[in-house]
Structures are given as structure tokens and as C-alpha cells.
Design a protein around this motif. Structure first.
Motif, PDB file in Angstrom:
ATOM      1  N   ALA A 128       4.334  -3.835  -9.840  1.00  0.00           N
ATOM      2  CA  ALA A 128       5.760  -3.342  -9.936  1.00  0.00           C
ATOM      3  C   ALA A 128       6.012  -3.432  -8.133  1.00  0.00           C
ATOM      4  O   ALA A 128       7.106  -3.695  -7.816  1.00  0.00           O
ATOM      5  CB  ALA A 128       6.103  -2.056 -10.212  1.00  0.00           C
ATOM      6  N   ALA A 129       5.212  -2.885  -7.410  1.00  0.00           N
ATOM      7  CA  ALA A 129       5.137  -2.926  -5.906  1.00  0.00           C
ATOM      8  C   ALA A 129       5.245  -4.331  -5.346  1.00  0.00           C
ATOM      9  O   ALA A 129       6.263  -4.488  -4.596  1.00  0.00           O
ATOM     10  CB  ALA A 129       3.893  -2.321  -5.335  1.00  0.00           C
ATOM     11  N   CYS A 130       4.790  -5.485  -5.903  1.00  0.00           N
ATOM     12  CA  CYS A 130       5.055  -6.717  -5.621  1.00  0.00           C
ATOM     13  C   CYS A 130       6.444  -7.126  -5.927  1.00  0.00           C
ATOM     14  O   CYS A 130       6.785  -7.765  -5.037  1.00  0.00           O
ATOM     15  CB  CYS A 130       3.459  -7.617  -6.109  1.00  0.00           C
ATOM     16  SG  CYS A 130       2.220  -7.107  -5.479  1.00  0.00           S
ATOM     17  N   ARG A 131       6.779  -6.944  -6.783  1.00  0.00           N
ATOM     18  CA  ARG A 131       7.998  -7.350  -7.276  1.00  0.00           C
ATOM     19  C   ARG A 131       9.107  -6.788  -6.362  1.00  0.00           C
ATOM     20  O   ARG A 131      10.168  -7.260  -5.854  1.00  0.00           O
ATOM     21  CB  ARG A 131       8.314  -6.905  -8.756  1.00  0.00           C
ATOM     22  CG  ARG A 131       9.762  -7.143  -9.312  1.00  0.00           C
ATOM     23  CD  ARG A 131       9.763  -8.884  -9.486  1.00  0.00           C
ATOM     24  NE  ARG A 131      10.928  -9.461 -10.043  1.00  0.00           N
ATOM     25  CZ  ARG A 131      11.924 -10.281  -9.568  1.00  0.00           C
ATOM     26  NH1 ARG A 131      11.326 -10.875  -8.600  1.00  0.00           N
ATOM     27  NH2 ARG A 131      12.894 -10.414  -9.870  1.00  0.00           N
TER      28      ARG A 131
ATOM     29  N   ARG B  88       0.710  -1.175  -0.129  1.00  0.00           N
ATOM     30  CA  ARG B  88       0.080  -0.070   0.233  1.00  0.00           C
ATOM     31  C   ARG B  88       0.949   1.244  -0.174  1.00  0.00           C
ATOM     32  O   ARG B  88       0.580   2.209  -0.723  1.00  0.00           O
ATOM     33  CB  ARG B  88      -1.148   0.051   1.319  1.00  0.00           C
ATOM     34  CG  ARG B  88      -1.686   1.127   1.182  1.00  0.00           C
ATOM     35  CD  ARG B  88      -2.665   1.233   2.368  1.00  0.00           C
ATOM     36  NE  ARG B  88      -3.507   2.633   2.261  1.00  0.00           N
ATOM     37  CZ  ARG B  88      -3.683   3.438   3.255  1.00  0.00           C
ATOM     38  NH1 ARG B  88      -3.259   3.018   4.417  1.00  0.00           N
ATOM     39  NH2 ARG B  88      -4.404   4.785   3.033  1.00  0.00           N
ATOM     40  N   GLU B  89       2.160   1.235   0.791  1.00  0.00           N
ATOM     41  CA  GLU B  89       2.892   2.471   0.935  1.00  0.00           C
ATOM     42  C   GLU B  89       3.345   2.723  -0.710  1.00  0.00           C
ATOM     43  O   GLU B  89       3.394   3.965  -1.043  1.00  0.00           O
ATOM     44  CB  GLU B  89       4.088   2.327   1.832  1.00  0.00           C
ATOM     45  CG  GLU B  89       3.607   2.034   3.022  1.00  0.00           C
ATOM     46  CD  GLU B  89       4.781   1.729   4.113  1.00  0.00           C
ATOM     47  OE1 GLU B  89       6.118   1.481   3.371  1.00  0.00           O
ATOM     48  OE2 GLU B  89       4.920   1.387   5.246  1.00  0.00           O
ATOM     49  N   LEU B  90       3.916   1.507  -1.185  1.00  0.00           N
ATOM     50  CA  LEU B  90       4.488   1.736  -2.633  1.00  0.00           C
ATOM     51  C   LEU B  90       3.398   2.213  -3.721  1.00  0.00           C
ATOM     52  O   LEU B  90       3.749   3.232  -4.389  1.00  0.00           O
ATOM     53  CB  LEU B  90       5.167   0.603  -3.188  1.00  0.00           C
ATOM     54  CG  LEU B  90       6.381   0.199  -2.471  1.00  0.00           C
ATOM     55  CD1 LEU B  90       6.659  -1.096  -2.705  1.00  0.00           C
ATOM     56  CD2 LEU B  90       7.281   0.975  -2.556  1.00  0.00           C
ATOM     57  N   VAL B  91       2.292   1.903  -3.531  1.00  0.00           N
ATOM     58  CA  VAL B  91       1.039   1.998  -4.657  1.00  0.00           C
ATOM     59  C   VAL B  91       0.692   3.547  -4.210  1.00  0.00           C
ATOM     60  O   VAL B  91       0.342   4.475  -4.995  1.00  0.00           O
ATOM     61  CB  VAL B  91      -0.173   0.935  -4.327  1.00  0.00           C
ATOM     62  CG1 VAL B  91      -1.386   1.689  -4.870  1.00  0.00           C
ATOM     63  CG2 VAL B  91       0.369  -0.344  -4.908  1.00  0.00           C
TER      64      VAL B  91
ATOM     65  N   GLN C  10       2.626   5.726  -3.106  1.00  0.00           N
ATOM     66  CA  GLN C  10       3.539   6.697  -4.038  1.00  0.00           C
ATOM     67  C   GLN C  10       3.666   6.695  -5.379  1.00  0.00           C
ATOM     68  O   GLN C  10       4.328   7.199  -6.073  1.00  0.00           O
ATOM     69  CB  GLN C  10       4.982   6.208  -3.402  1.00  0.00           C
ATOM     70  CG  GLN C  10       5.290   6.481  -2.152  1.00  0.00           C
ATOM     71  CD  GLN C  10       6.503   5.905  -1.558  1.00  0.00           C
ATOM     72  OE1 GLN C  10       7.196   5.084  -2.083  1.00  0.00           O
ATOM     73  NE2 GLN C  10       6.582   5.738   0.018  1.00  0.00           N
ATOM     74  N   GLY C  11       2.840   6.048  -6.041  1.00  0.00           N
ATOM     75  CA  GLY C  11       2.447   5.904  -7.576  1.00  0.00           C
ATOM     76  C   GLY C  11       2.896   4.606  -8.224  1.00  0.00           C
ATOM     77  O   GLY C  11       2.872   4.524  -9.521  1.00  0.00           O
TER      78      GLY C  11
END
Length: 86
Positions: free
Chosen positions: A59-62, A48-51, A53-54
Motif C-alpha cells: 500500500a505504501a508503494c501504491r 519507510r515513513e509510511l510503513v 505509520q502502520g
């Protein structure tokens, strides 16, 4: 799933997306309800933090998978260094 989504401030669809990306695979109760471990909830919170941030979900999962691999490699190296120092 609803309780986990509420706790993290995300939608159930977001948690399903993390499952589809194979970041988390919750266990199922006898009634078929998804049961998330604390570790899985931490990973979902990081996603969620990464998402937020855009970063796209995939990509966040990777990124998280790579962070996890790096942390494991560092633990293994640290353990090896400690045993070599004895």
C-alpha cells in the motif's frame, strides 16, 4: 544495498520488498551489486515513513506512486499555465 539500507535505517529485505513491489529498480554494478539513485533513496525513505505509520509495504508503494503521478501532473499543469500566460 547494505550501505543504502544502513543509511535509511532499514533492512536489505525492506529494500528488496520495494523492488519486488516495483517502487524502485536499482541499477546493477559490473559485480552485480545494487546501486540506488538519490531519487530511489528518497522514495525508499518515504516508504519507510509510511510503513512506520502502520501502512503495509504494498500500500505504501501504491501511495508513493500516486503521489509521484500527482506531482508530475501538477508540474505539467504549471508549465502549461506559464506558457499560456506569455
Amino acid at each position: 544495498m547494505g550501505a543504502a539500507a544502513e543509511m535509511l535505517g532499514v533492512s536489505p529485505a525492506f529494500l528488496r520488498a520495494l523492488g519486488a513491489a516495483q517502487l524502485i529498480e536499482p541499477k546493477r554494478s559490473g559485480g552485480g551489486h545494487r546501486r540506488y539513485s538519490r531519487r530511489q533513496l528518497r522514495l525508499a525513505a518515504r516508504a519507510r515513513e509510511l510503513v512506520d505509520q502502520g501502512t503495509p509495504v504494498e500500500a505504501a508503494c501504491r501511495i508513493i506512486a500516486l503521489e509521484d503521478q500527482l506531482a508530475e501532473a501538477l508540474r505539467v499543469n504549471d508549465a502549461r499555465d506559464r506558457s499560456a500566460g506569455q
